[in-house]
Design an enzyme around this catalytic site. Structure first.
Site: not given
Lengths: 247, 639
Positions: B45-46, B267, B331, B402, B436, B441-442
């Site tokens: 993200a950054g 997780h 999950r 996680h 999630r 997430s990626l």
């Protein structure tokens, strides 16, 4: 198990360092090497002493933060293993373990086992990328890549930038580091476009930053925790000569 | 007064982002160069935010605590990154990706945000491919995909078990290009210790140089937090050891509301705890459940080795309980099912706190080579840690802390309740609801940074083109710096007996026991009392060696643990308040007869956004009602 540790202690970049010896009892063979250092530090802090500074983060062998010279080897005795993945079961009861920071002119010591590896970032900045802005890409499948090239690119790109290759090399060369990047990007059509500028810029930057040259001792390959092959350096040399010829 | 204006655009779901983009203000290139933006954190993200803002011509300053931006913990993501390309022709689409995420999040995320994340997912894959990310490919040269938990299509792009590392190296390379170009200035080995507010707007940060100990002031027209999640609140987790909540927590104390803090993903497939010195739980990618079958012996405390237990005496409990999704349930479901079996006495290993993940059948069917191709590095990693080869013996796995779905509350523009403070990636709360799905997430981090934030922050900054560079000599910086220094002195001055790590372990145990996979009112109330007691002890008996004017890792840890104490209380309060079960938040009082999570849409279909009211004060709850205009709320069934 009980072990003795000879650890390099150096308060900061300006002061001189020296080895200190510590004894540690009740070390579990399941501990990772870094957990063993945590255990030592816990004892030191309770005794009011300064703990050993060492770099670490993910502790699963992928971030490349940890890098310790253990018994004269980068990341210790186990093949293709980072320091954080190394387990104490690799050592024997009564062993004396020598623990040092990476030794390379280009990587000055910051404190104890922590060194400054920012020159690797500077090499990357000089050309380790494909020039494209966000939003400019075409559909991913419009770039076809032979599976063999894709797999080789992956193998090269699995470099984690830990600097073990530099530390292991008697010339402190960063050739394997650069070669992995050059080879990775050269496998792709989109990486080919600027491959000549890239290889020249990265090699020039490496020389400028005080890394040595490659004399094919293969120490880098032997100590690379990700098993990056020295054949990458052959490919780098080829790319470099072609780039120079085309000048 | 309701502080929450989500700014979700009107109109049909599929048109919202397009219409909204058209309404956002622009800034001409010459003016962009006069505007400063701070980005904290260099994960996906950054890095994506910083490089893209640099490409657009802003003057960007990026901070990370690591020695290099390439080490941020996105690097450890293993299994993959989702996109709605439909390359497999399995009838995937943006809508299906959206629906899977909304359902996977148990209907506790915003429709509009989730749809947008799905919408930009394809652009992310195109960009990473162009940057040279070596996604797995098929023989014809096209990109391969695989399946992940909670979905019935194959939409996950992957690079063996190193997808995070490969994407981050791509993102990092783009960032280094901007550093070389001079649009981005990189500040590694810095930790953000506070946010500076000027006239109600985020205008800078105070950092500590982790090498010299120097406290530094940095100003900007806007600040972006890309500081990740707070899963290390459990001490043992799959996160990097230095991952922490401090930047987000400091922003919270300065006025940014914190949303759904108790939504934490545990997780299901991590290597189990092996000894009391353990510092870290290593994840085994969810992708392994594509080929691995999860089981425990049918007989409790069966002493036999796994390979000696015949087929009919094995309980493949996920396949038994969830025939439609089998081993690929999401999950939260897989984690609770493992806990249920272990609590009932069927767990394996010396502690009884693990279950088998077995590749015997997959190896038989596909051959060892194919399995090695897909998971080779994960199998090696497992063998190094456990001393056992998953080719020969089933893996042993157990759930571990996680990912945090909760985070700073943001509006549709990814701006927090503090004007000029944005939060992207895991640091915000917006896209994953109460759970999630794997490989999203990626996707979200990258989508936020490459294709959403650059547009929305420009709209915000358009009003600032006449604001000159913010001076760091103004009283607001002075005051905040003073507060930061006082706190460091306080931590150094306690001079007690216990290390920060020891306190962190004890806090983590409380959180794991009472605010982990399963929660109940009694336990949460107990946890709150225990945390307060432990926090008091911390401020009386902490031992930090060394000084503030040098590299001091103990001081770094102490500051982070101090913040974890405060955040952990908010987690418990949020979990207490949410009397329903949803996604990863499982309240024992709210379950179906078969032990599944039971939502209460009538009373809890909202985002819980908490406002900090001062030390020792109860936080104030603000509710953002979740309106579902396009999907029908349904029981989340994977049976």
């Amino acid at each position: 198990m009980n072990i003795k540790l000879k650890i390099w202690r150096q308060p900061n970049a300006k002061s001189k360092g020296r080895f200190e010896t510590y004894s540690l009892t009740d070390v579990s063979s399941d501990m990772s090497f870094l957990e063993m250092l945590d255990y030592l530090n816990n004892n030191l802090i309770r005794e009011g002493k300064e703990p050993v500074a060492f770099e670490h983060d993910c502790r699963e062998g992928i971030c490349g933060s940890c890098g310790i010279y253990i018994n004269g080897r980068a990341h210790g005795p186990q093949h293709r293993t980072t320091t954080c993945e190394l387990r104490m079961r690799e050592f024997k009861d009564g062993n004396t373990i020598t623990v040092e920071p990476w030794r390379a002119a280009a990587f000055p010591v910051i404190k104890d086992l922590i060194v400054d590896r920012s020159p690797l970032d500077k090499i990357m900045q000089s050309g380790g990328f494909v020039t494209i802005n966000a939003g400019a890409a075409q559909d991913a499948n419009s770039i076809l890549v032979n599976k063999k090239n894709a797999d080789e690119a992956f193998d090269s790109a699995s470099c984690i930038g830990c600097g073990a290759c530099v530390a292991a090399c008697k010339n402190s060369s960063a050739m394997l580091f650069i070669a992995s990047k050059i080879t990775h990007l050269a496998q792709f059509p989109q990486g080919q476009v600027e491959t000549h500028q890239r290889v020249k810029a990265m090699v020039a930057k490496m020389d400028e930053l005080g890394f040595g040259g490659c004399t094919n001792t293969r120490a880098c390959e032997a100590e690379c925790p990700k098993g990056i092959s020295i054949s990458n350096i052959a490919k780098l040399n080829r790319e470099f000569f072609v780039a120079k010829l085309k000048e | 007064m309701n502080k929450l204006n989500s700014k979700i655009p009107e109109g049909p779901l599929a048109d919202k982002w397009t219409k909204h983009k058209a309404s956002l203000k622009l800034i001409n290139p010459a003016n962009k160069a006069k505007l400063d933006v701070i980005v904290v954190g260099t994960g996906l993200a950054g890095s994506s935010s910083a490089s893209t803002l640099g490409e657009l011509g802003y003057n960007v300053k990026v901070f990370c605590y690591q020695d290099s931006p390439r080490r941020a913990h996105s690097v450890a993501a293993q299994g993959g990154i989702n996109a709605a390309k439909n390359y497999k022709n399995d009838n995937d689409s943006v809508y299906r990706l959206f629906y899977d995420m909304i359902k996977g999040g148990d209907f506790r995320a915003r429709e509009a945000n989730v749809y947008r994340a799905a919408e930009v997912s394809n652009l992310v894959i195109d960009h990473y491919t162009a940057l040279g990310v070596p996604f797995a490919r098929d023989y014809g040269g096209t990109i391969d995909n695989r399946s992940f938990g909670g979905v019935q299509v194959s939409r996950t792009f992957y690079a063996k078990g190193q997808t995070g590392q490969q994407c981050l190296i791509g993102a990092y390379s783009a960032l280094t290009r901007q550093i070389e170009a001079g649009t981005v200035t990189m500040y590694p080995r810095r930790e953000m210790l506070d946010l500076v507010i000027v006239d109600g707007k985020a205008r800078g940060i105070i950092t500590r140089n982790l090498v010299t100990g120097e406290i530094e002031r940095h100003s900007a027209h806007a600040v972006v937090l890309a500081t990740g999640g707070y899963g290390t609140i459990y001490y043992l987790s799959t996160l990097a050891l230095n991952s922490n909540a401090s930047a987000a927590w400091k922003a919270h104390k300065k006025g940014a509301l914190f949303a759904n803090p108790s939504f934490v993903q545990i997780h299901p497939t991590s290597i189990p705890v092996m000894n009391s010195y353990q510092s870290k739980l290593t994840l085994m990618s969810e992708s392994l459940r594509n080929d691995g079958r999860v089981w425990v012996p049918k007989q409790a405390k069966d002493p036999r080795k796994p390979n000696d237990i015949p087929e009919e005496e094995r309980d493949y409990y996920l396949e038994r309980r969830y025939p439609a999704f089998g081993n690929l349930v999401p999950r939260d479901v897989a984690s609770r099912a493992a806990k249920e079996r272990c609590d009932a006495g069927f767990g394996v290993g010396s502690t009884g706190l693990s279950v088998y993940l077995d590749f015997r059948d997959a190896i038989k069917k596909k051959g060892k080579k194919a399995i090695e191709n897909s998971y080779g590095n994960l199998f090696d990693m497992y063998e190094k840690i456990s001393g056992e080869s998953p080719y020969e013996t089933p893996m042993r796995i157990y759930p571990a802390g996680h990912y945090t779905m909760g985070g700073l509350w943001v509006d549709y523009n990814l701006m927090t309740t503090i004007p000029g403070l944005f939060a992207v990636g895991e640091a915000n709360f917006s896209d994953h609801g109460a759970n999630r799905l794997g490989a999203s997430s990626l996707m979200q981090c990258s989508g936020d940074g490459y294709f959403i934030l650059p547009y929305t922050i420009t709209d915000y900054l358009a009003d600032d083109i006449k604001t000159p560079r913010i001076q760091t000599t103004i009283p607001e910086f002075e005051r905040t710096e003073k507060e930061v220094k006082e706190r460091i002195d306080k931590l150094l001055g306690i001079n007690g007996q216990e290390t920060a790590t020891s306190f962190h372990k004890r806090l983590g145990k409380i959180m794991w026991d009472y605010c982990g996979m399963v929660r109940n009112e009694e336990g949460l109330k107990k946890a709150l009392v225990m945390i307060k007691e432990l926090e008091e002890e911390f401020w009386k008996n902490l031992k930090v060696t060394g000084t503030g004017d040098e590299l001091n890792q103990e001081l770094e840890k102490a500051g982070r643990v101090a913040d974890f104490f405060e955040l952990s209380k908010l987690l418990c309060i949020d979990a207490l308040n949410r009397k329903e079960s949803c996604g990863a938040h499982f309240r024992e009082e709210s379950q179906t007869e078969t032990g599944e999570a039971k939502r209460d849409d009538e009373n809890f279909s909202f985002v819980a956004a908490w406002e900090y009211k001062g030390e020792g004060q109860e936080p104030e709850l603000h509710k953002e009602e979740l309106k579902f205009e396009f999907v029908k709320l349904a029981e989340r069934s994977y049976k």
